[in-house]
Design an enzyme around this catalytic site. Structure first.
Site, PDB file in Angstrom:
ATOM      1  N   LYS A  46     -17.970 -11.012   4.056  1.00 32.77           N
ATOM      2  CA  LYS A  46     -18.945 -11.849   4.754  1.00 32.77           C
ATOM      3  C   LYS A  46     -19.431 -12.985   3.849  1.00 32.77           C
ATOM      4  O   LYS A  46     -19.831 -12.742   2.710  1.00 32.77           O
ATOM      5  CB  LYS A  46     -20.124 -10.979   5.231  1.00 32.77           C
ATOM      6  CG  LYS A  46     -20.907 -10.317   4.116  1.00 32.77           C
ATOM      7  CD  LYS A  46     -21.792  -9.238   4.680  1.00 32.77           C
ATOM      8  CE  LYS A  46     -23.213  -9.170   4.259  1.00 32.77           C
ATOM      9  NZ  LYS A  46     -23.654  -9.738   3.028  1.00 32.77           N
ATOM     10  N   CYS A 104     -29.662  -8.916   2.330  1.00 35.18           N
ATOM     11  CA  CYS A 104     -28.521  -8.707   3.225  1.00 35.18           C
ATOM     12  C   CYS A 104     -28.725  -7.572   4.222  1.00 35.18           C
ATOM     13  O   CYS A 104     -28.211  -7.624   5.343  1.00 35.18           O
ATOM     14  CB  CYS A 104     -27.260  -8.502   2.405  1.00 35.18           C
ATOM     15  SG  CYS A 104     -26.787 -10.028   1.552  1.00 35.18           S
ATOM     16  N   VAL A 120     -27.482  -2.786  -0.094  1.00 37.79           N
ATOM     17  CA  VAL A 120     -28.357  -3.688  -0.854  1.00 37.79           C
ATOM     18  C   VAL A 120     -28.178  -5.134  -0.398  1.00 37.79           C
ATOM     19  O   VAL A 120     -27.138  -5.498   0.113  1.00 37.79           O
ATOM     20  CB  VAL A 120     -28.042  -3.589  -2.362  1.00 37.79           C
ATOM     21  CG1 VAL A 120     -28.320  -2.184  -2.863  1.00 37.79           C
ATOM     22  CG2 VAL A 120     -26.612  -3.990  -2.703  1.00 37.79           C
ATOM     23  N   THR A 121     -29.224  -5.954  -0.676  1.00 32.51           N
ATOM     24  CA  THR A 121     -30.567  -5.515  -1.005  1.00 32.51           C
ATOM     25  C   THR A 121     -31.381  -5.413   0.279  1.00 32.51           C
ATOM     26  O   THR A 121     -31.096  -6.114   1.256  1.00 32.51           O
ATOM     27  CB  THR A 121     -31.263  -6.498  -1.986  1.00 32.51           C
ATOM     28  OG1 THR A 121     -31.399  -7.781  -1.360  1.00 32.51           O
ATOM     29  CG2 THR A 121     -30.507  -6.627  -3.273  1.00 32.51           C
ATOM     30  N   GLU A 161     -20.379  -9.225   0.203  1.00 33.01           N
ATOM     31  CA  GLU A 161     -20.721 -10.655   0.224  1.00 33.01           C
ATOM     32  C   GLU A 161     -19.678 -11.349  -0.640  1.00 33.01           C
ATOM     33  O   GLU A 161     -19.536 -11.028  -1.830  1.00 33.01           O
ATOM     34  CB  GLU A 161     -22.133 -10.898  -0.301  1.00 33.01           C
ATOM     35  CG  GLU A 161     -22.537 -12.362  -0.178  1.00 33.01           C
ATOM     36  CD  GLU A 161     -23.996 -12.638  -0.534  1.00 33.01           C
ATOM     37  OE1 GLU A 161     -24.799 -11.691  -0.600  1.00 33.01           O
ATOM     38  OE2 GLU A 161     -24.322 -13.816  -0.740  1.00 33.01           O
ATOM     39  N   ASP A 182     -22.741  -4.292   1.110  1.00 26.57           N
ATOM     40  CA  ASP A 182     -22.617  -5.000  -0.187  1.00 26.57           C
ATOM     41  C   ASP A 182     -22.849  -4.130  -1.430  1.00 26.57           C
ATOM     42  O   ASP A 182     -23.447  -4.591  -2.414  1.00 26.57           O
ATOM     43  CB  ASP A 182     -23.581  -6.196  -0.221  1.00 26.57           C
ATOM     44  CG  ASP A 182     -23.273  -7.222   0.857  1.00 26.57           C
ATOM     45  OD1 ASP A 182     -22.294  -7.046   1.582  1.00 26.57           O
ATOM     46  OD2 ASP A 182     -24.036  -8.204   0.971  1.00 26.57           O
TER      47      ASP A 182
HETATM   48  N1  TIU Z   1     -26.271  -8.524  -0.594  1.00 26.44           N
HETATM   49  C1  TIU Z   1     -27.381  -9.208  -0.836  1.00 26.44           C
HETATM   50  O1  TIU Z   1     -28.479  -8.737  -0.576  1.00 26.44           O
HETATM   51  N2  TIU Z   1     -27.249 -10.454  -1.470  1.00 26.44           N
HETATM   52  C2  TIU Z   1     -28.200 -11.004  -2.304  1.00 26.44           C
HETATM   53  O2  TIU Z   1     -28.006 -12.103  -2.812  1.00 26.44           O
HETATM   54  N3  TIU Z   1     -29.325 -10.270  -2.538  1.00 26.44           N
HETATM   55  C3  TIU Z   1     -30.336 -10.557  -3.405  1.00 26.44           C
HETATM   56  O3  TIU Z   1     -31.339  -9.835  -3.376  1.00 26.44           O
HETATM   57  N4  TIU Z   1     -30.226 -11.570  -4.250  1.00 26.44           N
END
Ligand code: TIU
Length: 220
Positions: free
Chosen positions: A129, A162, A157-158, A72, A24
């Site tokens: 995803k 995820c 991340v994060t 995402e 992501d």
């Molecule tokens: N990719 C992912 O970690 N989606 C999130 O929404 N992460 C947050 O930390 N909000």
């Protein structure tokens, strides 16, 4: 086979059976004006890892390893976005709303693209995803099985959302996961530190962690 110095003990990397999984690294999370910022976060800690992620990506490309990027993302009609996800909390922009980078977390929108420095190249997989974990609602496992992949080197991340969800899903599916410590970031430094600790605790209950340099130094 090559031993990578790692926590809680060395990771026996088999590059031919390993994929680099980058979670992501899309504009929605990394750039101002996206979903991450709409949730009240500062995006700088995520921007800081881009050069390190690029360095590991360049290395992996040079050795000819499989690269998998995830995003995402949701379908434009939001049919794969549960109401519970869309309506929770009080963000300044909800999933599907129009923001400075187009519709938030919607496939095909400018904000949903992976940041330019890490853009996928031909031959690399891109997995869209709908959830936090990369295995939920995707064909990631089938794609990995087709290619004989049993190990995942993870960045992105994060860390506690995820990345951790994906590592836990992968762990339950039999993959050995090595998380690159300086190739992952959270909006909350204390959550990143706690996640690294909980992954490697109890003899590597979820997996391994190492620094990017540890991976680059391992002869493959
Ligand atoms: N990719 C992912 O970690 N989606 C999130 O929404 N992460 C947050 O930390 N909000």
């Amino acid at each position: 086979m090559s031993d990578v110095q790692a926590q809680p003990f060395a990771f026996a990397l088999r590059p031919a059976q390993a994929a680099l999984l980058i979670i992501d690294m899309q504009r929605d999370f990394v750039e101002p004006g996206g979903f991450g910022e709409s949730l009240g976060n500062r995006v700088e800690p995520l921007q800081e890892i881009v050069p390190t992620v690029r360095k590991v990506l360049d290395h992996w490309r040079a050795i000819g390893g499989l690269v998998v990027h995830t995003r995402e993302s949701h379908a434009p009609d939001l049919s794969d976005c549960p109401d519970a996800k869309r309506w929770r909390g009080n963000p300044s922009l909800r999933i599907g709303d129009v923001g400075p980078m187009g519709r938030v977390l919607v496939r095909g929108e400018p904000g949903n693209q992976i940041v330019e420095a890490l853009a996928p190249v031909e031959g690399e997989l891109v997995i869209d995803k709908p959830g936090k974990g990369a295995f939920y609602g995707t064909d990631l496992m089938a794609q990995l099985q087709q290619r004989g992949i049993t190990q995942l080197v993870v960045m992105g991340v994060t860390t506690e959302v995820c990345v951790q969800s994906t590592m836990r899903e992968a762990n339950d599916r039999g993959y050995d996961c090595l998380l690159i410590e300086d190739g992952t970031a959270s909006y909350f430094p204390e959550f990143k530190a706690a996640t690294l600790a909980m992954i490697t605790a109890q003899g590597g209950i979820v997996g391994w962690t190492c620094k990017a340099q540890d991976l680059l130094s391992a002869s493959v």
